[in-house]
Design a protein around this motif. Structure first.
Motif, short mmCIF file in Angstrom:
data_model
loop_
_atom_site.label_atom_id
_atom_site.label_comp_id
_atom_site.label_asym_id
_atom_site.label_seq_id
_atom_site.Cartn_x
_atom_site.Cartn_y
_atom_site.Cartn_z
N ARG A 132 10.22 -3.74 -3.10
CA ARG A 132 11.07 -2.66 -3.65
C ARG A 132 10.21 -1.76 -4.53
O ARG A 132 9.37 -2.25 -5.28
CB ARG A 132 12.17 -3.33 -4.48
CG ARG A 132 13.15 -2.40 -5.16
CD ARG A 132 14.06 -3.23 -6.05
NE ARG A 132 14.86 -4.19 -5.28
CZ ARG A 132 16.03 -3.90 -4.71
NH1 ARG A 132 16.55 -2.69 -4.88
NH2 ARG A 132 16.68 -4.81 -4.05
N ASP A 133 10.42 -0.46 -4.41
CA ASP A 133 9.67 0.45 -5.31
C ASP A 133 10.62 1.45 -5.95
O ASP A 133 11.76 1.58 -5.54
CB ASP A 133 8.53 1.14 -4.54
CG ASP A 133 9.03 2.08 -3.47
OD1 ASP A 133 9.81 3.00 -3.80
OD2 ASP A 133 8.64 1.90 -2.27
N THR A 134 10.11 2.10 -6.96
CA THR A 134 10.94 3.10 -7.66
C THR A 134 10.41 4.50 -7.38
O THR A 134 10.46 5.38 -8.23
CB THR A 134 10.92 2.84 -9.18
OG1 THR A 134 9.55 2.80 -9.60
CG2 THR A 134 11.60 1.53 -9.54
N ARG A 190 4.93 10.75 10.06
CA ARG A 190 4.82 10.93 8.62
C ARG A 190 5.83 11.97 8.22
O ARG A 190 6.00 12.97 8.95
CB ARG A 190 3.42 11.45 8.24
CG ARG A 190 2.41 10.35 8.10
CD ARG A 190 1.03 10.88 8.08
NE ARG A 190 0.71 11.50 9.37
CZ ARG A 190 -0.37 12.22 9.59
NH1 ARG A 190 -1.23 12.42 8.62
NH2 ARG A 190 -0.60 12.75 10.76
N SER A 191 6.51 11.71 7.12
CA SER A 191 7.48 12.72 6.69
C SER A 191 6.71 13.95 6.25
O SER A 191 5.52 13.86 5.90
CB SER A 191 8.34 12.18 5.55
OG SER A 191 7.52 12.04 4.42
N ASP A 192 7.39 15.08 6.26
CA ASP A 192 6.71 16.33 5.92
C ASP A 192 6.05 16.26 4.56
O ASP A 192 4.95 16.75 4.34
CB ASP A 192 7.72 17.50 5.94
CG ASP A 192 8.11 17.80 7.38
OD1 ASP A 192 7.32 17.38 8.28
OD2 ASP A 192 9.17 18.41 7.60
N ASP A 218 0.84 -1.20 0.00
CA ASP A 218 0.00 0.00 0.00
C ASP A 218 0.87 1.25 0.00
O ASP A 218 0.66 2.17 -0.79
CB ASP A 218 -0.89 -0.05 1.25
CG ASP A 218 -1.88 1.10 1.27
OD1 ASP A 218 -2.53 1.32 0.23
OD2 ASP A 218 -1.97 1.80 2.31
N ASN A 219 1.92 1.24 0.84
CA ASN A 219 2.85 2.37 0.88
C ASN A 219 3.57 2.51 -0.46
O ASN A 219 3.70 3.62 -0.99
CB ASN A 219 3.90 2.16 1.98
CG ASN A 219 3.39 2.61 3.33
OD1 ASN A 219 2.32 3.22 3.42
ND2 ASN A 219 4.12 2.29 4.38
N ALA A 220 4.05 1.36 -0.97
CA ALA A 220 4.79 1.41 -2.24
C ALA A 220 3.91 2.01 -3.34
O ALA A 220 4.36 2.86 -4.13
CB ALA A 220 5.25 0.01 -2.61
P1 ADP Z 1 1.40 6.33 6.39
O1 ADP Z 1 0.11 5.80 6.75
O2 ADP Z 1 1.57 7.78 6.59
O3 ADP Z 1 1.94 5.82 5.10
P2 ADP Z 1 3.39 4.63 7.47
O4 ADP Z 1 3.71 4.27 8.87
O5 ADP Z 1 2.95 3.54 6.58
O6 ADP Z 1 2.35 5.78 7.53
O7 ADP Z 1 4.65 5.33 6.88
C1 ADP Z 1 5.34 6.33 7.62
C2 ADP Z 1 6.11 7.23 6.72
O8 ADP Z 1 7.13 6.50 6.07
C3 ADP Z 1 5.27 7.78 5.62
O9 ADP Z 1 4.64 8.98 6.02
C4 ADP Z 1 6.28 8.07 4.54
O10 ADP Z 1 6.91 9.31 4.79
C5 ADP Z 1 7.34 7.01 4.75
N1 ADP Z 1 7.19 5.89 3.76
C6 ADP Z 1 6.65 4.69 4.01
N2 ADP Z 1 6.73 3.87 2.95
C7 ADP Z 1 7.35 4.60 1.95
C8 ADP Z 1 7.74 4.31 0.61
N3 ADP Z 1 7.49 3.12 0.04
N4 ADP Z 1 8.36 5.30 -0.08
C9 ADP Z 1 8.62 6.48 0.53
N5 ADP Z 1 8.27 6.82 1.78
C10 ADP Z 1 7.65 5.90 2.50
#
Ligand code: ADP
Length: 463
Positions: free
Chosen positions: A393-395, A413-415, A365-367
């Motif tokens: 792995r993602d690009t 969460r990153s900015d 889901d994150n990827a």
């Molecule tokens: P969110 O629900 O905000 O995605 P997560 O705990 O899953 O929360 O992720 C925390 C933070 O890690 C995200 O806000 C994002 O900044 C970073 N992150 C997670 N997965 C990725 C990814 N595949 N690529 C880039 N940043 C990611």
């Protein structure tokens, strides 16, 4: 009563009883043997006196000086009990004979009696019938003073009584000191336990340097228990702090959408009513915020469950079908990205199937969320020692080095992703679930060049 006093009293009492028993046996034996020896001497002397040629009932021959020694008294009586003759050392005193004694002598049997004199001393009297031509003609009585015998027994008695009392008192004193020394570590354990209870200081230990006996083992076990207790206490404290943080963070996160919804409701109540197109925007905003709330609450629920330690199964999970399943779901969601799942080994891990699926869905889901259209997401597997590594792995844009150490924290969460839909709980949940299966999760990322998330779990074949 303290154990110290009980122990000391117990072994002092045992010692005293033993000494009393031994003393009684010794005293009785000595008195019996000495009395018997006295009696034998008297019988021998009487025998010798009666057996001598000069012996006459009516005239005790004084030339046998041994019999006339001051402590030997001789008297002859007729069968009626009347005195015929007696040695001068008797003075006025007449050696008595009881009725039974006289009757025994009349019947030809000797008798032995203990009699008391006027001055209170005791005499041992041996009465022997004397025969003349086969008929009992009279009785010879030979007596000796029992003063020496009584004196020796009195001395022996006082030695035994004093000895028993002194030895028992000394044993009590020594026992009291020894029991105190033996029980001192127990007092220290009690004091330590008391202090711990009062101060809640689990860093204290019982200071024991003695031998590894029962008390040594007790001290060691108590210290080991304190170490365990300290660990458990710290863990409880940490998890309490974590709970407090979670509640604080969760309240903060819940407040933002609720405030937005409240604000929008205020707009809907506005008089005069707002314009229709504004109203549609407000309602759409509220729907979006409500969805966010639902997602957040679902995530929180999942996190709470995994933290509460829902007992995860520890079973053999073949990876290929599981990953194919997850991939199919991901392909439906991320139509414009390439999702590659072909490079999966036909291996199995030991863990919980549902929990692993949840972890892979979070990572995918994150990827998908962070990879722009046209990008590629690859799921791969590899054997890493006794573990299997599953990588996603993602690009996408990758994760900056400042962000990287924090991404597994709750609500982080990153900015750049703050405006997104996530609450920052996904990776925290994934970490909890992986660790609950005795696995590890790690991330490797190069800003601008995509990210690799790796989950390592025990290899089923390696077990
Ligand atoms: P969110 O629900 O905000 O995605 P997560 O705990 O899953 O929360 O992720 C925390 C933070 O890690 C995200 O806000 C994002 O900044 C970073 N992150 C997670 N997965 C990725 C990814 N595949 N690529 C880039 N940043 C990611």
């Amino acid at each position: 009563m303290s154990i110290r006093l009980r122990l000391t009293l117990l072994y002092s009492a045992i010692l005293a009883l033993t000494l009393i028993g031994l003393s009684a046996v010794l005293y009785l034996t000595v008195s019996r043997v000495t009395f018997g020896a006295l009696e034998d001497t008297l019988v021998d002397e009487t025998q010798r006196l009666v057996g001598s040629k000069q012996f006459r009932l009516d005239q005790i021959d004084y030339h046998t000086k041994r019999f006339a020694a001051p402590e030997t008294y001789i008297q002859t009586i007729n069968l009626d009990g009347n005195v015929i003759d007696r040695t001068t050392n008797l003075g006025d005193f007449v050696l008595p004979i009881s009725g039974d004694g006289l009757r025994a002598c009349q019947g030809g049997q000797p008798s032995t009696e203990v009699v008391s004199t006027q001055d209170g001393s005791r005499l041992l009297v041996y009465s022997k019938p004397v025969r003349d031509q086969g008929e009992v003609a009279g009785v010879v009585q030979v007596a000796r003073s029992l003063a020496d015998y009584d004196q020796s027994l009195a001395t022996l008695r006082s030695i035994l009584i004093t000895g028993t009392v002194v030895v028992t008192i000394t044993a009590f004193g020594v026992g009291w000191v020894l029991a105190g020394a033996a029980l001192r570590p127990i007092h220290r354990i009690i004091e330590t336990a008391h202090t711990i209870g009062a101060e809640r200081n689990f860093d204290r230990r019982v200071d024991y340097t003695g031998p590894p006996d029962e008390i040594g083992r007790l001290a060691r076990t108590f210290n080991a228990m304190l170490t365990e207790l300290r660990a458990a206490y710290r863990q409880a404290e940490q998890s309490l702090q974590a709970q407090h943080r979670l509640v604080a963070d969760a309240s903060h996160e819940l407040r933002t959408p609720l405030t937005t919804i409240r604000g929008n409701l205020g707009l809907l109540q506005h008089e005069p009513p707002i314009r229709d197109e504004d109203r549609d925007a407000v309602v759409a905003d509220m729907v979006g915020e409500t969805d966010r709330l639902i997602r957040l609450v679902n995530d929180l629920l999942l996190l709470a469950r995994s933290e509460a330690g829902r007992p995860l199964r520890s079973e053999r999970v073949p990876l290929k079908p599981l990953i194919e399943d997850v991939c199919r779901q991901a392909k439906l969601l991320g139509a414009e990205r390439t999702i590659e799942c072909d490079n999966v080994l036909d291996v199995a891990i030991v863990g919980d199937r549902d929990a692993l699926k949840q972890v892979l869905l979070i990572l995918l889901d994150n990827a998908l969320k962070y990879t722009p259209a046209g990008g590629t997401i690859t799921i791969g597997t590899a054997v890493a020692g006794a573990q299997i590594a599953i990588s996603v792995r993602d690009t996408g844009p990758g994760i900056s080095p400042e962000t990287l150490p924090h991404i597994f924290e709750r609500f982080y969460r990153s900015d750049t992703s703050r405006t997104g839909t996530g609450a920052g709980l996904g990776l925290a949940i994934a970490k909890e679930l992986v660790e609950a299966q005795r696995g590890e999760i790690a991330v490797d990322s190069d800003s601008g060049h995509g990210s690799v998330f790796t989950v390592k779990l025990p290899h089923a074949a390696a077990r």
